[in-house]
Every structure is written in C-alpha cells, then in structure tokens.
Motif scaffolding. Structure first.
Motif, short mmCIF file in Angstrom:
data_model
loop_
_atom_site.label_atom_id
_atom_site.label_comp_id
_atom_site.label_asym_id
_atom_site.label_seq_id
_atom_site.Cartn_x
_atom_site.Cartn_y
_atom_site.Cartn_z
N ALA A 102 0.86 -1.19 0.00
CA ALA A 102 0.00 0.00 0.00
C ALA A 102 0.89 1.24 0.00
CB ALA A 102 -0.90 0.01 1.23
N ILE A 103 0.51 2.24 -0.79
CA ILE A 103 1.25 3.50 -0.81
C ILE A 103 0.94 4.25 0.48
CG2 ILE A 103 1.66 5.65 -2.04
CD1 ILE A 103 2.43 3.14 -3.63
N GLU A 104 1.97 4.49 1.32
CA GLU A 104 1.73 5.10 2.63
C GLU A 104 2.02 6.59 2.67
OE1 GLU A 104 2.56 3.81 7.13
OE2 GLU A 104 4.38 4.39 6.07
N ARG A 105 3.13 7.04 2.08
CA ARG A 105 3.46 8.45 2.19
C ARG A 105 4.47 8.85 1.12
NH1 ARG A 105 8.35 9.65 5.17
NH2 ARG A 105 9.34 7.71 5.81
N PHE A 106 4.58 10.16 0.92
CA PHE A 106 5.52 10.74 -0.02
C PHE A 106 6.45 11.70 0.71
CE2 PHE A 106 1.49 10.84 -2.80
CZ PHE A 106 1.63 9.50 -3.17
N ILE A 107 7.70 11.79 0.27
CA ILE A 107 8.59 12.84 0.76
C ILE A 107 7.99 14.19 0.38
CG2 ILE A 107 10.85 13.93 0.38
CD1 ILE A 107 11.11 11.62 2.22
N ASP A 108 8.15 15.16 1.27
CA ASP A 108 7.54 16.48 1.09
C ASP A 108 8.40 17.34 0.16
OD1 ASP A 108 5.99 18.68 1.33
OD2 ASP A 108 6.35 19.03 3.46
N ASN A 109 8.18 17.19 -1.14
CA ASN A 109 8.95 17.91 -2.14
C ASN A 109 8.01 18.34 -3.26
OD1 ASN A 109 10.37 17.64 -4.95
ND2 ASN A 109 12.04 18.08 -3.52
N HIS A 110 8.02 19.63 -3.60
CA HIS A 110 7.06 20.17 -4.56
C HIS A 110 7.14 19.46 -5.91
CE1 HIS A 110 5.80 22.97 -7.80
NE2 HIS A 110 4.79 23.20 -6.98
N ASP A 111 8.34 19.32 -6.47
CA ASP A 111 8.48 18.71 -7.79
C ASP A 111 8.03 17.25 -7.77
OD1 ASP A 111 9.42 21.08 -8.81
OD2 ASP A 111 11.54 20.52 -8.65
N LEU A 112 8.37 16.54 -6.68
CA LEU A 112 7.93 15.15 -6.55
C LEU A 112 6.42 15.06 -6.51
CD1 LEU A 112 8.50 12.09 -5.90
CD2 LEU A 112 8.37 12.76 -3.49
N LEU A 113 5.78 15.91 -5.71
CA LEU A 113 4.33 15.86 -5.57
C LEU A 113 3.63 16.22 -6.88
CD1 LEU A 113 4.01 17.45 -2.01
CD2 LEU A 113 3.76 15.04 -2.63
N MET A 114 4.20 17.15 -7.64
CA MET A 114 3.65 17.48 -8.96
C MET A 114 3.75 16.27 -9.89
SD MET A 114 2.37 20.54 -9.18
CE MET A 114 2.40 20.84 -10.95
N TYR A 115 4.89 15.61 -9.86
CA TYR A 115 5.10 14.43 -10.71
C TYR A 115 4.12 13.32 -10.33
CZ TYR A 115 7.33 10.10 -12.28
OH TYR A 115 7.56 8.86 -12.83
N LEU A 116 3.97 13.04 -9.05
CA LEU A 116 3.07 11.97 -8.62
C LEU A 116 1.62 12.29 -8.93
CD1 LEU A 116 4.74 11.10 -5.18
CD2 LEU A 116 4.97 9.88 -7.36
N HIS A 117 1.27 13.59 -8.86
CA HIS A 117 -0.07 14.01 -9.25
C HIS A 117 -0.30 13.74 -10.74
CE1 HIS A 117 -3.09 16.97 -10.70
NE2 HIS A 117 -3.70 16.67 -9.56
N ASP A 118 0.71 14.02 -11.55
CA ASP A 118 0.59 13.84 -13.00
C ASP A 118 0.44 12.37 -13.39
OD1 ASP A 118 0.77 16.56 -13.41
OD2 ASP A 118 2.90 16.55 -13.94
N ILE A 119 1.10 11.46 -12.64
CA ILE A 119 0.98 10.03 -12.98
C ILE A 119 -0.14 9.36 -12.19
CG2 ILE A 119 3.42 9.88 -13.61
CD1 ILE A 119 3.92 8.39 -10.98
N ASP A 120 -0.85 10.16 -11.39
CA ASP A 120 -2.04 9.70 -10.65
C ASP A 120 -1.71 8.63 -9.61
OD1 ASP A 120 -4.74 9.95 -10.06
OD2 ASP A 120 -5.33 8.31 -11.41
N LEU A 121 -0.57 8.80 -8.93
CA LEU A 121 -0.23 7.92 -7.81
C LEU A 121 -0.73 8.58 -6.53
CD1 LEU A 121 1.23 5.25 -7.16
CD2 LEU A 121 3.26 6.60 -6.63
N GLN A 122 -1.47 7.83 -5.71
CA GLN A 122 -2.14 8.42 -4.55
C GLN A 122 -1.87 7.62 -3.29
OE1 GLN A 122 -6.34 8.91 -5.45
NE2 GLN A 122 -5.89 9.38 -7.59
N ILE A 123 -1.87 8.31 -2.16
CA ILE A 123 -1.73 7.67 -0.86
C ILE A 123 -2.94 6.77 -0.62
CG2 ILE A 123 -1.75 8.12 1.63
CD1 ILE A 123 -0.11 10.65 0.97
#
Length: 215
Positions: free
Chosen positions: A154-175
């Motif tokens: 299960a996807i639990e968390r992401f490192i708090d980084n703006h570029d990373l969060l933008m990338y994960l949003h674009d590929i639709d990966l979610q907690i």
C-alpha cells in the motif's frame, strides 16, 4: 540555525534517521542535490551534536537532533494540514507555504492549530505528526525502490517535495492505493506498479521511487 540545516534534519527524520542509518545517496536523492554537498553539511550537523555519522554505514540523528527535527516537522505538517483541509490548497502547493510559516510559529500557536484541526496524526502527504510530547506513530521507511518484484503493498506516504508531488499528481499515484510491484527496470530505470483497483500500470521514475514509501 540556518534553513538549510533544518531541511537536512527534516529529511533525515523523514528517511528514518531516528531509528537507522541513512545514506548520503538517500539524502542527496530526496533533496535533489550533489552528494558532495551532503557530506559537508553532515559534518556540520555532527559538530553541533545533532547527528552522528558512521563511515560506510550512514547518518542518524542524536537525541538532540531528533527533538529538534520533531519540533520542526510538527509545525510544518500541522500547517500543511491546515492549508489543505481549511484553505483547500492543492497538495503540491503547500510545502513552500508551510516552510515559511513554521519559522514564525510559536508553541502556543501550533498548540492552538493542532486543537483546532482535531489533533491530526498525519499530514496530507502521509507523514506522521509528532504531538507536543514528541509521540507519534512511526512511519514506514521502506521505499518503493526497495520493494521486490511481486510484492503487494500500500502506498503510505511521499517525501515532502514540490516537484515530486507534482510528478506523482501527473501520474495519478495516490496515498492509500494498493498496488502490485511488477518490475524494476535496470540501470536506474523506473519501477512499474499495477493499481489493484483499476488495473492501471504506472511506471514510477527511479528518483521518485526512492521518495515514495510503502507498507
């Protein structure tokens, strides 16, 4: 203490440096900086009694460093929760705002914010929020990159980084998504996962896979 030193304390905390040794490579990947810069800053943290370094093993935080990091992380993540929950910020947009706010937030204000928000235990990108006494549920420190082909996680968390969060949003990966790890491409290639609920196959870049944590 400089903002850069605080960023190092927070990232070592996020990568599990309260319980284990964290490598220079992990820190460099998460902060998107050169490994040489990490070596120099780690030396300064060690001199100030905030971290300890074991050659060829890695870096961990001292008790003093842990307490400092917990205070910073608590303020930062409570502000992130407020910005997302009450002001409806998008997840990729909250880090820079919280970075500013945490440095001007008194203990009284953060206590009031925490109570107002209903004592949240996790921030919007899945990280645990330490309470006033430094208690919190320990995060997973197993990265997607460290998982094995065939693992169901299960996807639990992401490192708090703006570029990373933008990338994960674009590929639709979610907690919270349950996924199967399909394959790790060689030579720092992507990690391909399959989302159980939809069957969607998502290639996650090498760098991002080191900053996504699973359980």
């Amino acid at each position: 203490m400089t903002p850069m030193k605080e960023d190092y304390l927070k990232i070592i905390f996020e990568l599990g440096g309260t319980k284990k040794k964290v490598s220079n490579k992990q820190i460099a990947l998460s902060l998107d900086i050169a490994a040489g810069s990490v070596t120099e800053m780690v030396g300064k943290l060690v001199q100030e009694g905030l971290a300890k370094h074991t050659p060829y093993a890695g870096i961990s935080l001292t008790k003093k460093g842990i307490r400092y990091a917990e205070t910073l992380v608590r303020k930062h993540r409570i502000w992130e929760d407020f910005l997302v929950d009450k002001l409806h910020y998008g997840l990729p947009d909250v880090h820079s705002e919280a970075e500013v706010l945490e440095h001007v937030t008194s203990e009284r204000l953060v206590d009031s914010l925490e109570a107002f928000l209903g004592n949240p235990t996790h921030c919007p990108h899945g990280g645990a929020i330490p309470d006033k006494e430094g208690h919190y549920q320990e995060d997973s420190h197993t990265s997607l990159a460290d998982s094995q082909d065939g693992d169901e996680v299960a996807i639990e968390r992401f490192i708090d980084n703006h570029d990373l969060l933008m990338y994960l949003h674009d590929i639709d990966l979610q907690i919270g998504q349950d996924v199967t790890v399909m394959k790790h491409d060689p030579f720092e290639g992507p990690v391909t996962i399959e989302v159980k609920a939809t069957g969607q196959k998502i290639p996650v870049s090498y760098k991002a896979a080191h900053n996504v944590f699973v359980k």
